[in-house]
Scaffold this motif. Sequence first.
Motif, mmCIF file in Angstrom:
data_model
loop_
_atom_site.group_PDB
_atom_site.id
_atom_site.type_symbol
_atom_site.label_atom_id
_atom_site.label_comp_id
_atom_site.label_asym_id
_atom_site.label_seq_id
_atom_site.Cartn_x
_atom_site.Cartn_y
_atom_site.Cartn_z
ATOM 1 N N GLU A 188 -3.311 3.864 -1.653
ATOM 2 C CA GLU A 188 -3.710 3.038 -2.793
ATOM 3 C C GLU A 188 -2.863 1.765 -2.858
ATOM 4 O O GLU A 188 -1.693 1.770 -2.497
ATOM 5 N N CYS B 8 -0.606 -1.196 -4.509
ATOM 6 C CA CYS B 8 0.411 -1.241 -5.550
ATOM 7 C C CYS B 8 1.109 -2.592 -5.479
ATOM 8 O O CYS B 8 0.852 -3.393 -4.591
ATOM 9 N N ARG C 44 2.223 1.165 -9.738
ATOM 10 C CA ARG C 44 1.181 1.922 -9.036
ATOM 11 C C ARG C 44 -0.226 1.395 -9.195
ATOM 12 O O ARG C 44 -1.145 1.922 -8.616
ATOM 13 N N LYS C 45 -0.435 0.385 -9.987
ATOM 14 C CA LYS C 45 -1.784 -0.194 -10.025
ATOM 15 C C LYS C 45 -1.677 -1.661 -9.657
ATOM 16 O O LYS C 45 -0.693 -2.321 -9.971
ATOM 17 N N GLU C 46 -2.649 -2.147 -8.962
ATOM 18 C CA GLU C 46 -2.619 -3.514 -8.509
ATOM 19 C C GLU C 46 -2.804 -4.458 -9.693
ATOM 20 O O GLU C 46 -3.599 -4.195 -10.599
ATOM 21 N N THR D 71 11.293 7.017 -12.464
ATOM 22 C CA THR D 71 10.072 7.166 -11.686
ATOM 23 C C THR D 71 9.743 5.859 -10.984
ATOM 24 O O THR D 71 9.623 4.814 -11.608
ATOM 25 N N ASP D 72 9.632 5.918 -9.670
ATOM 26 C CA ASP D 72 9.268 4.764 -8.841
ATOM 27 C C ASP D 72 10.234 3.590 -8.990
ATOM 28 O O ASP D 72 9.849 2.434 -8.810
ATOM 29 N N THR E 73 0.859 -1.183 0.000
ATOM 30 C CA THR E 73 0.000 0.000 0.000
ATOM 31 C C THR E 73 0.892 1.228 0.000
ATOM 32 O O THR E 73 1.842 1.314 0.774
ATOM 33 N N LEU E 74 0.585 2.182 -0.880
ATOM 34 C CA LEU E 74 1.348 3.424 -0.945
ATOM 35 C C LEU E 74 1.066 4.255 0.303
ATOM 36 O O LEU E 74 -0.093 4.455 0.678
ATOM 37 N N GLU F 79 1.617 7.459 0.651
ATOM 38 C CA GLU F 79 1.153 8.803 0.320
ATOM 39 C C GLU F 79 -0.353 8.925 0.167
ATOM 40 O O GLU F 79 -0.936 9.944 0.489
ATOM 41 N N ASN F 80 -1.013 7.856 -0.329
ATOM 42 C CA ASN F 80 -2.452 7.971 -0.552
ATOM 43 C C ASN F 80 -3.227 6.703 -0.197
ATOM 44 O O ASN F 80 -4.436 6.641 -0.407
ATOM 45 N N ILE G 46 8.085 0.202 -8.056
ATOM 46 C CA ILE G 46 6.733 0.277 -7.516
ATOM 47 C C ILE G 46 5.784 0.422 -8.694
ATOM 48 O O ILE G 46 5.845 1.399 -9.446
#
Length: 125
Positions: free
Chosen positions: A64, A66, A120-122, A100-101, A58-59, A61-62, A118
């Motif tokens: 969500e 991942c 960012r979408k599951e 990025t990530d 889970t991120l 920052e928000n 990382i």
Amino acid sequence: MNAKAIRQLADVTLDKYRSSIPRKAFEQVIEEIVAGGSEGAGLKYEAALLCRGSFPATLEENGEPCIVEASVYRLNAVAAASFMLDGPEGLLLHLGLSETDTYITKHEIDDLVTVVRILRKEADT
């Protein structure tokens, strides 16, 4: 240039830059140069995948979901020397990844790195 001259030049270079060039990787580069002759056929940037694993997370920052993917690579002499002198940009380019990530951790062993990405979408189940 003969093998003896190449080795003498390598010793001088290694003494001059001892703190920034990993000894084992540098010696491998010299051996490849000597073995390959003047055409330097063995001087290719390579990173061999040793293992890869991923896990859901889970991120922070928000909140969500991942997927975190961790991969361990063994770099050849050229890649290890490049990483030590120039940083991770060459490895990212070679692997086709963006900054990025993506995080790269260097191991105490000169030729091992861990690349963590990382996503960012599951992933689909």
